[in-house]
Design a protein around this motif. Structure first.
Motif, mmCIF file in Angstrom:
data_model
loop_
_atom_site.group_PDB
_atom_site.id
_atom_site.type_symbol
_atom_site.label_atom_id
_atom_site.label_comp_id
_atom_site.label_asym_id
_atom_site.label_seq_id
_atom_site.Cartn_x
_atom_site.Cartn_y
_atom_site.Cartn_z
ATOM 1 N N PHE A 1 -5.781 4.718 6.961
ATOM 2 C CA PHE A 1 -4.487 4.968 6.299
ATOM 3 C C PHE A 1 -4.603 5.044 4.770
ATOM 4 N N ALA B 1 2.459 5.037 7.136
ATOM 5 C CA ALA B 1 2.782 3.612 6.925
ATOM 6 C C ALA B 1 3.468 3.031 8.159
ATOM 7 N N VAL C 1 -3.347 7.699 1.155
ATOM 8 C CA VAL C 1 -2.883 7.102 -0.106
ATOM 9 C C VAL C 1 -3.815 7.351 -1.297
ATOM 10 N N ILE C 2 -5.094 7.036 -1.141
ATOM 11 C CA ILE C 2 -6.006 7.107 -2.300
ATOM 12 C C ILE C 2 -6.202 8.556 -2.752
ATOM 13 N N HIS C 3 -5.930 8.796 -4.019
ATOM 14 C CA HIS C 3 -6.157 10.133 -4.572
ATOM 15 C C HIS C 3 -6.640 10.037 -6.017
ATOM 16 N N THR D 1 0.841 -1.211 0.000
ATOM 17 C CA THR D 1 0.000 0.000 0.000
ATOM 18 C C THR D 1 0.872 1.255 0.000
ATOM 19 N N TRP D 2 1.865 1.248 0.877
ATOM 20 C CA TRP D 2 2.785 2.390 0.976
ATOM 21 C C TRP D 2 3.515 2.598 -0.356
ATOM 22 N N GLY E 1 2.727 6.910 -6.629
ATOM 23 C CA GLY E 1 1.670 7.768 -7.182
ATOM 24 C C GLY E 1 0.639 6.991 -7.980
ATOM 25 N N VAL E 2 0.494 5.702 -7.667
ATOM 26 C CA VAL E 2 -0.494 4.887 -8.393
ATOM 27 C C VAL E 2 -1.890 5.455 -8.140
ATOM 28 N N THR E 3 -2.625 5.662 -9.197
ATOM 29 C CA THR E 3 -3.976 6.196 -9.064
ATOM 30 C C THR E 3 -4.878 5.571 -10.133
ATOM 31 N N GLY F 1 1.337 4.147 -2.918
ATOM 32 C CA GLY F 1 1.171 5.572 -2.625
ATOM 33 C C GLY F 1 2.396 6.362 -3.040
ATOM 34 N N LEU G 1 -5.925 -0.991 -3.992
ATOM 35 C CA LEU G 1 -5.743 -0.467 -2.623
ATOM 36 C C LEU G 1 -6.919 -0.858 -1.725
ATOM 37 N N ARG H 1 3.366 10.409 4.293
ATOM 38 C CA ARG H 1 2.871 9.048 4.060
ATOM 39 C C ARG H 1 3.754 7.995 4.752
#
Lengths: 93, 204
Positions: B197, B72, B202-204, A26-27, A33-35, A30, A43, B68
Motif C-alpha cells: 500500500f 487505504a 503513497v510514496i512518490h 499513511t493515508w 502530498g507529503v514527499t 498521501g 512512511l 488512494r
C-alpha cells in the motif's frame, strides 16, 4: 500462565487500534502530498512498525525460536532497505 | 484404563509459550511456504522500486491517478480481518468454539470486503483502458496487486474451512495446529499488503 502464545484480547485490541491510526496517518500523508526524504522515511518507518506488529504479535513469532523471528524480521528490514536504496537512487537521477 | 487428559497436559499447541519454550504457531510446512511467498513478494517490491527510480515522473503521474482511498480502505479491511483472526485463535485458546467461529465469520466478511473494493478498483482501471501493457507503472500495479489478490482469495478459502472447523468445535487447547496454520497464512497476506500500500499508492 506466564505468557499467552497469542496475546490477550485487550492487548490485541490496543495493537489493532494503533495499526488503524497508523494507516490513517499513511493515508493522510498521501492525501496531503507529503514527499521528500523525510516524508518517505516516516512512511517507511510506519510501514515497518506495522509489519513488525503483524510478525511478532499477530503471527506470534515473538514466542517462536530466534531463527524464525530473525528470518521474518530480516525480510522486512531487507525489503525496506532495498526500497530506500532505490528511492535514493531515484533522487540522484 | 482411562487416562484423563487435562488441557495443561496436552498444551503444546496453543498453550502458554513459556510452558514448553519457544515454538512456531502452526505447521512447520506453512512457514516454509510463507518464506517462499515473502521472498517472491520481496523481489517484486524491489523490482518496482528500482523501476520507479528510472521513471520517476511517469510513476508519479500514474500513481496520482490511483484511488488512494480504496487502497487505504483495503488496508483497514485486511487489518480488521487479521485482528478478527487473532481473536478467533484467542477464543479457541479459551475453549470458546462458538466465539472462535464468530470471529472467523467476521474475518471472512471483511476479507470479502477487500475483494469487492479491489474489483471496483480494477473495473475503474479497465474502463480507462489500463492494462499490463499500457505502461511500466501499470504493469507493476496490475501484476503486483493481482498477485496479492489471488493470495487473498486463497486466504478466504482457508478462512472458510477454518470457520467450518470451528463451528464443529474442532479447535481447542492442545489441538490448534490447523487454526494456527491458517491464521499464519492470513497474516502473511496482510503483512505483504502493509508494504504494498505505501509503496505503490503513497510514496512518490
Amino acid at each position: 500462565m506466564s505468557a499467552r502464545m497469542h496475546g490477550t484480547p485487550k492487548g490485541s485490541t490496543l495493537l489493532f487500534a494503533t495499526l488503524i491510526l497508523a494507516t490513517i496517518a499513511t493515508w493522510g500523508m498521501g492525501s496531503l502530498g507529503v514527499t521528500g526524504t523525510w516524508g518517505v522515511a516516516i512512511l517507511a518507518a510506519i510501514s515497518f512498525w506495522k509489519g513488525a506488529v503483524v510478525i511478532l504479535d499477530f503471527m506470534a513469532l515473538r514466542h517462536a525460536p530466534l531463527l524464525w523471528r530473525a528470518i521474518t524480521m530480516g525480510w522486512i528490514i531487507v525489503v525496506w532497505a532495498l526500497i530506500t536504496i532505490a528511492y535514493i537512487k531515484g533522487l540522484a537521477q | 484404563m482411562d487416562t484423563v487428559t487435562t488441557p495443561q497436559s496436552s498444551m503444546p499447541a496453543g498453550g502458554p509459550a513459556q510452558a514448553h519454550g519457544p515454538r512456531l504457531a502452526g505447521d512447520l510446512a506453512i512457514w516454509f511456504f510463507i518464506l517462499a511467498e515473502l521472498l517472491a513478494f520481496g523481489v517484486f517490491f524491489a523490482a518496482y522500486a528500482f523501476a520507479r527510480a528510472k521513471n520517476i515522473e511517469l510513476f508519479a503521474a500514474e500513481q496520482a491517478a490511483l484511488n488512494r482511498n480504496a487502497g487505504a480502505l483495503n488496508t483497514v479491511l485486511l487489518l480488521t480481518a487479521s485482528y478478527f483472526v487473532v481473536r478467533a485463535v484467542q477464543a479457541a485458546e479459551a475453549q470458546a468454539s462458538r466465539q472462535c467461529a464468530n470471529w472467523l465469520g467476521g474475518a471472512i466478511v471483511t476479507g470479502f470486503g477487500f475483494i469487492i473494493v479491489k474489483l471496483t478498483e480494477y473495473a475503474a482501471a479497465f474502463e480507462h483502458n489500463i492494462s499490463l501493457s499500457s505502461s511500466t507503472f501499470h504493469m507493476f500495479y496490475l501484476s503486483l496487486t493481482f498477485f496479492h489478490f489471488m493470495h487473498v482469495i486463497l486466504g478466504l478459502v482457508i478462512l472458510i474451512a477454518m470457520w467450518n472447523g470451528a463451528r464443529q468445535g474442532r479447535y481447542r487447547p492442545g489441538d490448534m495446529n490447523g487454526l494456527e496454520t491458517g491464521a499464519a497464512y492470513w497474516h502473511m497476506v496482510d503483512l505483504v499488503w502493509l508494504i504494498l500500500f505505501p509503496l505503490v499508492y503513497v510514496i512518490h
